[in-house]
Scaffold this motif. Structure first.
Motif, PDB file in Angstrom:
ATOM      1  N   ASP A  21      36.727 -15.256  -2.928  1.00 19.89           N
ATOM      2  CA  ASP A  21      35.982 -14.809  -3.982  1.00 19.89           C
ATOM      3  C   ASP A  21      34.880 -15.747  -4.334  1.00 19.89           C
ATOM      4  O   ASP A  21      35.088 -16.734  -5.158  1.00 19.89           O
ATOM      5  CB  ASP A  21      36.747 -14.190  -5.289  1.00 19.89           C
ATOM      6  N   TRP A  22      33.614 -15.604  -3.581  1.00 18.08           N
ATOM      7  CA  TRP A  22      32.747 -16.671  -3.881  1.00 18.08           C
ATOM      8  C   TRP A  22      31.521 -16.423  -5.164  1.00 18.08           C
ATOM      9  O   TRP A  22      30.660 -16.960  -4.902  1.00 18.08           O
ATOM     10  CB  TRP A  22      31.950 -17.189  -2.534  1.00 18.08           C
ATOM     11  N   GLY A  23      31.675 -15.363  -5.615  1.00 19.20           N
ATOM     12  CA  GLY A  23      30.816 -15.121  -6.859  1.00 19.20           C
ATOM     13  C   GLY A  23      29.702 -14.339  -6.319  1.00 19.20           C
ATOM     14  O   GLY A  23      29.651 -13.605  -5.209  1.00 19.20           O
ATOM     15  N   TYR A  24      28.733 -14.059  -7.150  1.00 16.30           N
ATOM     16  CA  TYR A  24      27.296 -13.347  -7.154  1.00 16.30           C
ATOM     17  C   TYR A  24      26.527 -14.065  -7.156  1.00 16.30           C
ATOM     18  O   TYR A  24      26.299 -15.013  -7.733  1.00 16.30           O
ATOM     19  CB  TYR A  24      27.451 -12.432  -8.328  1.00 16.30           C
ATOM     20  N   SER A  25      25.515 -13.555  -6.005  1.00 13.88           N
ATOM     21  CA  SER A  25      24.124 -14.268  -6.123  1.00 13.88           C
ATOM     22  C   SER A  25      23.161 -13.586  -6.852  1.00 13.88           C
ATOM     23  O   SER A  25      22.694 -12.568  -6.723  1.00 13.88           O
ATOM     24  CB  SER A  25      23.640 -14.159  -4.570  1.00 13.88           C
ATOM     25  N   ILE A  26      22.466 -14.470  -7.924  1.00 12.64           N
ATOM     26  CA  ILE A  26      21.663 -13.881  -8.806  1.00 12.64           C
ATOM     27  C   ILE A  26      20.204 -13.598  -7.930  1.00 12.64           C
ATOM     28  O   ILE A  26      19.610 -12.693  -8.641  1.00 12.64           O
ATOM     29  CB  ILE A  26      21.391 -15.001  -9.702  1.00 12.64           C
ATOM     30  N   VAL A  27      19.942 -14.356  -7.045  1.00 11.32           N
ATOM     31  CA  VAL A  27      18.578 -13.850  -6.129  1.00 11.32           C
ATOM     32  C   VAL A  27      18.628 -12.766  -5.441  1.00 11.32           C
ATOM     33  O   VAL A  27      17.822 -11.743  -5.628  1.00 11.32           O
ATOM     34  CB  VAL A  27      18.099 -15.321  -5.413  1.00 11.32           C
ATOM     35  N   ALA A  57      17.688 -20.013  -2.597  1.00 16.64           N
ATOM     36  CA  ALA A  57      18.792 -20.063  -3.613  1.00 16.64           C
ATOM     37  C   ALA A  57      18.204 -21.560  -4.280  1.00 16.64           C
ATOM     38  O   ALA A  57      18.421 -21.711  -5.504  1.00 16.64           O
ATOM     39  CB  ALA A  57      20.123 -20.303  -2.999  1.00 16.64           C
ATOM     40  N   ALA A  58      18.097 -22.504  -3.439  1.00 16.58           N
ATOM     41  CA  ALA A  58      17.773 -23.816  -4.063  1.00 16.58           C
ATOM     42  C   ALA A  58      16.503 -23.740  -4.792  1.00 16.58           C
ATOM     43  O   ALA A  58      16.322 -24.349  -6.030  1.00 16.58           O
ATOM     44  CB  ALA A  58      17.762 -24.965  -3.219  1.00 16.58           C
ATOM     45  N   THR A  59      15.593 -22.973  -4.287  1.00 18.06           N
ATOM     46  CA  THR A  59      14.319 -23.184  -5.319  1.00 18.06           C
ATOM     47  C   THR A  59      14.581 -22.320  -6.536  1.00 18.06           C
ATOM     48  O   THR A  59      13.693 -22.229  -7.412  1.00 18.06           O
ATOM     49  CB  THR A  59      12.945 -22.781  -4.390  1.00 18.06           C
ATOM     50  N   ASN A  60      15.195 -21.298  -6.464  1.00 20.36           N
ATOM     51  CA  ASN A  60      15.310 -20.469  -7.681  1.00 20.36           C
ATOM     52  C   ASN A  60      16.374 -20.908  -8.552  1.00 20.36           C
ATOM     53  O   ASN A  60      17.100 -19.962  -9.412  1.00 20.36           O
ATOM     54  CB  ASN A  60      15.618 -18.830  -7.353  1.00 20.36           C
ATOM     55  N   MET A  61      17.425 -21.956  -7.947  1.00 19.04           N
ATOM     56  CA  MET A  61      18.516 -22.278  -8.833  1.00 19.04           C
ATOM     57  C   MET A  61      19.605 -21.472  -8.904  1.00 19.04           C
ATOM     58  O   MET A  61      20.195 -21.113 -10.004  1.00 19.04           O
ATOM     59  CB  MET A  61      17.885 -22.871 -10.368  1.00 19.04           C
ATOM     60  N   ASP A  62      20.081 -20.591  -7.705  1.00 18.06           N
ATOM     61  CA  ASP A  62      20.999 -19.778  -7.799  1.00 18.06           C
ATOM     62  C   ASP A  62      22.203 -20.585  -7.701  1.00 18.06           C
ATOM     63  O   ASP A  62      22.862 -20.766  -6.225  1.00 18.06           O
ATOM     64  CB  ASP A  62      20.711 -18.728  -6.629  1.00 18.06           C
ATOM     65  N   PHE A  63      22.846 -20.793  -8.547  1.00 22.78           N
ATOM     66  CA  PHE A  63      24.065 -21.498  -8.793  1.00 22.78           C
ATOM     67  C   PHE A  63      25.122 -21.251  -7.785  1.00 22.78           C
ATOM     68  O   PHE A  63      25.341 -22.149  -6.850  1.00 22.78           O
ATOM     69  CB  PHE A  63      24.621 -21.263 -10.340  1.00 22.78           C
ATOM     70  N   ASN A  64      25.831 -20.290  -7.660  1.00 23.61           N
ATOM     71  CA  ASN A  64      26.699 -19.883  -6.947  1.00 23.61           C
ATOM     72  C   ASN A  64      26.288 -19.847  -5.154  1.00 23.61           C
ATOM     73  O   ASN A  64      27.386 -20.606  -4.438  1.00 23.61           O
ATOM     74  CB  ASN A  64      27.279 -18.558  -7.146  1.00 23.61           C
ATOM     75  N   LEU A  65      25.089 -19.469  -4.893  1.00 23.44           N
ATOM     76  CA  LEU A  65      24.702 -19.559  -3.627  1.00 23.44           C
ATOM     77  C   LEU A  65      24.381 -20.980  -3.324  1.00 23.44           C
ATOM     78  O   LEU A  65      24.731 -21.254  -1.890  1.00 23.44           O
ATOM     79  CB  LEU A  65      23.650 -18.750  -3.280  1.00 23.44           C
ATOM     80  N   ILE A  66      23.907 -21.863  -4.084  1.00 20.76           N
ATOM     81  CA  ILE A  66      23.879 -23.199  -3.576  1.00 20.76           C
ATOM     82  C   ILE A  66      25.165 -23.730  -3.222  1.00 20.76           C
ATOM     83  O   ILE A  66      25.301 -24.365  -1.969  1.00 20.76           O
ATOM     84  CB  ILE A  66      23.040 -23.974  -4.565  1.00 20.76           C
TER      85      ILE A  66
END
Lengths: 408, 382
Positions: free
Chosen positions: B93-99, B341-350
């Motif tokens: 369960d790796w979470g949800y990507s906001i981007v 992910a990194a440029t949008n600060m997508d926490f879980n995905l980074i």
């Protein structure tokens, strides 16, 4: 036809570089038999080509002020996306834009030459810093071994298990909003001081009065430089004012330039600290591995046991017995590593997290012009070729040095 | 052998723990960036309390006082959050990507919200998911295809060149091949990618020149001219739209392969030269064994042990290279996702991307360690 006039114009504009190259390389070639390893480079054509490329860029950086260039941020009206060798019509007797103009009317050629003043110092100093980290830790881990070796090697391997890009994203991009780069800078910049201290410590044979005196003499300056570089120590305004008043001689312009010089002395502006830290942090574990391997190899030699029998200090043995004897491979690796650091710096610029879009460093220039690559390749190709030639020169130089040192 | 493997495996797990913890701390302790993310999602009029409750709800999913008090929750200590993350990570369960607006790992028949629960209509019917695979599954597959096609020609040509150069150490062939491999190592991906794009996929490139050349013979503008205008190779390799084909993969593949090629070739050359200078090869030559047989059956096997490790250790560089190439050519793979992910600060995905790349690197190192022992008969017996 444009191609030939371009070459001619480039040749004329770069005259100080050709002159310096002629003097240095010609003079060295004449006296190559008296110059040790450096002279041996001139024995192989590959080495000469490498040295030529490297010195070319070094002299570009040193002599940029003597050339007839546009400023790195200077814009000229009507030169947006201008093709190769186009001459500004709005200014009288203007120099042509040798590699054309970029998206916002700046001269690509001049920016590349100014870029050397960013790329080369950062690459060289970052390599130097990563080498001091590598030497201090690598000697200690290789020579002393044991749990120290286990721990340091584990950390180095952990850092090496990141792909560089991920490391860059974490340090530079995430770091922009946090204190991570400053914390890392605080650690990394400690190592040059530590190495110097351990050198003195070994040289004076442990704790002694001489060591104390030496530390008191150089210590304050080093601590100042450390705080200034890593933590951007503020509060030098009064010093700048005082210097301007004392040495300015009443001249407004001199006084303000002195103020600026003192205020910016040993300060890494803007994003440069992050970039510098990221690049040296990424390249330090590699240097550590090499030094550790060499130290492991060398510590079984007779001269090391002789020094041990004499009862020499451990740091004396590491820095004055082992280090000078492994300098050959280290110099070769340093040349390769400067090239690698240049590539890393370009990567940062390319990803748009480097010194900033305004800055004339080559990676940022590539990133800036990339969107128009297929219509106007002249904005992107020159900086790409610049990176390629500099790294190629360093790699060829390292290869030639390795070959020549194996011959002896 | 087995004990060695277990020990290496434990070191691998330990490294993974340390690395994932540091990544987590670096990303999670960056509160200003998290707040910026919240403001970006909620709009510029967001109050600090709203931002805080959004972060607690969408990213940390946790508040001891229950749903209502999200805004007043103090941030959890970072090691506790890490423990939560780790226990989710282990079970997939790796979470949800906001981007990307979807879950990060796994297959889901129904649409999931940011907390991993199935989204239902008003009637309680779960909403079907048109795009069932998670971000990492999708992207890692795309990158795997790219990396596979890069790896095969790169390794093949590098070994070939290295063996040929090492066989004839000191000859002209050796010299020129060495210079060639040095030249390729001086071309990072963002340089060679640009060169190849200009060369093969613009109206300035070779296809345009060919067209102009054939125009002299008035072969008119059918074949080559259409090539020049729409080069068969795609400068923008939209993996999303075009899937994978030769045209999509050609430029990215040579771009990554060129940079890695030189290093492997030089290591192979060094290893081959060392083997060719050894006693048993000299014996074989003096015995009158034909040269072809000496190289193929005596030298090659031993000479390829060292390059095997080198090749496996190239993976971090390959991964970095693939990220750059995906950005250059707009290939929607793992690196592209990481960049986004990194440029949008997508926490879980980074965090997920960083940890996945570290896992890939550590696994290849593990394989290289084990493979070295299996391939090397002297070490195998111990």
């Amino acid at each position: 036809m444009v191609f030939f006039s371009l070459l001619g114009e480039m040749f004329v504009t770069l005259w100080p570089v050709w002159l310096a190259l002629l003097i240095v390389m010609g003079g060295s070639y004449m006296n190559r038999h008296r110059m040790g390893l450096y002279g041996h480079i001139y024995d192989s054509p590959v080495g000469m080509i490498g040295l030529f490329l490297v010195l070319f860029w070094v002299f570009c950086a040193l002599l940029a002020g003597f050339m007839d260039l546009y400023g790195p941020l200077e814009t000229v009206k009507g030169m947006k996306n201008a093709p190769l060798m186009s001459v500004p019509t709005t200014v009288e007797n203007a120099q042509p834009f040798i590699f054309g103009g970029d998206k916002i009317q700046r001269d690509v050629f001049s920016r590349i030459i100014w870029g050397t003043q960013l790329v080369l110092p950062i690459a060289i100093f970052a390599t130097a810093v990563s080498f001091t980290v590598g030497i201090t830790l690598g000697l200690a881990a290789g020579y002393k071994g044991g749990w120290l070796d286990t721990i340091i090697s584990f950390i180095a391997n952990a850092v090496l298990s990141f792909p560089v890009i991920v490391l860059f994203y974490l340090i530079v991009l995430m770091g922009k909003e946090s204190n991570l780069p400053i914390a890392l800078a605080g650690i990394i910049f400690l190592f040059p001081i530590a190495l110097l201290f351990f050198g003195l410590f070994g040289y004076f044979g442990g704790w002694s009065r001489k060591l104390l005196i030496a530390c008191l003499i150089i210590g304050p300056f080093l601590v100042f430089a450390y705080l200034r570089l890593a933590y951007n120590l503020p509060g030098l305004g009064w010093l700048a004012d005082w210097a301007a008043r004392t040495f300015g001689g009443g001249d407004q312009e001199t006084a303000s330039s002195i103020t600026i010089w003192v205020r910016d002395f040993l300060r890494l502006p803007g994003n440069m600290l992050n970039v510098f830290v990221a690049v040296s942090f990424a390249s330090a574990p590699g240097a550590f591995r090499i030094v550790r391997g060499l130290a492991l190899d060398t510590k079984t030699r007779d001269y090391v046991s002789a020094a041990e029998t004499r009862g020499e200090n451990a740091w004396y043995i590491m820095i004055f017995e082992i280090l000078p004897n492994v300098r050959g491979p280290l110099i070769v690796d340093a040349a390769l590593r400067v090239g690698y650091t240049t590539i890393l710096l370009g990567t940062l610029g390319f990803l748009g997290i480097g010194l900033g879009t305004e800055s004339p460093d080559w990676g940022s220039m590539i990133n800036f012009g990339r969107s128009l690559l297929r219509i106007y390749p002249h904005m992107v190709l020159p900086p790409a070729i610049a990176i390629m030639t500099l790294v190629l020169g360093l790699n060829l130089l390292a290869d030639a040095m390795r070959e020549q040192s194996l011959k002896d | 052998m087995l004990s060695f493997a277990t020990r290496r495996f434990f070191i691998l797990l330990l490294t993974l723990l340390v690395v994932s913890f540091s990544v987590f701390v670096v990303v999670a302790s960056n509160e200003r960036a998290l707040r910026a993310l919240a403001v970006g999602e909620l709009g510029s009029r967001t109050t600090p309390e709203e931002a805080k409750s959004w972060i607690n709800r969408e990213i940390f999913h946790k508040c001891p006082k229950g749903e209502r008090d999200l805004a007043n929750c103090e941030p959890y200590p970072v090691y506790e959050r890490y423990w939560d993350w780790l226990s989710g990570f282990v079970v997939g369960d790796w979470g949800y990507s906001i981007v990307f607006k979807k879950h990060i790992l796994g297959y889901s028949e129904y649409k999931l919200d940011s907390r991993g629960e199935v989204i239902k209509d008003r009637d309680g019917v779960p909403r079907p998911n048109k795009d069932p695979w998670g971000v990492i599954n999708e992207r890692l597959t795309a990158t795997g295809i790219l990396a596979f096609w890069t790896f095969i020609p790169m390794v093949f040509f590098a070994l070939l060149v290295g063996v040929i150069a090492g066989m004839n150490e000191g000859s002209k062939t050796d010299r020129s091949l060495s210079v060639l491999s040095i030249a390729t190592t001086s071309m990072p991906e963002y340089v060679s990618g640009i060169l190849f794009t200009v060369l093969f996929a613009t109206s300035f490139g070779v296809f345009a020149w060919l067209a102009a050349f054939f125009d002299i013979f008035s072969f008119t503008d059918t074949w080559f001219d259409s090539w020049a205008k729409r080069s068969p190779l795609k400068a923008v390799s939209n993996y999303d739209k075009d899937g994978t084909s030769f045209a999509v993969l050609f430029l990215p593949v040579i771009t990554v392969a060129i940079y890695g090629f030189g290093y492997i070739a030089r290591m192979t050359r060094a290893s081959m030269a060392e083997v060719m200078a050894s006693q048993y090869i000299r014996t074989a030559i003096l015995k009158g064994v034909p040269r072809r047989k000496v190289v193929l059956s005596h030298a090659l096997r031993n000479a390829l042990i060292a390059p095997f490790t080198i090749i496996m250790l190239q993976f971090p560089f390959l991964l970095s290279g693939v990220v750059i190439v995906e950005i250059i050519f707009n290939y929607k793979g793992f690196g592209f996702a990481l960049n986004k992910a990194a440029t949008n600060m997508d926490f879980n995905l980074i965090v997920a991307c960083s940890v996945v790349s570290v896992i890939v690197v550590l696994l290849t190192q593990f394989i290289s360690d084990i493979g070295y022992i299996i391939l090397n008969p002297r070490l195998r017996k111990q």
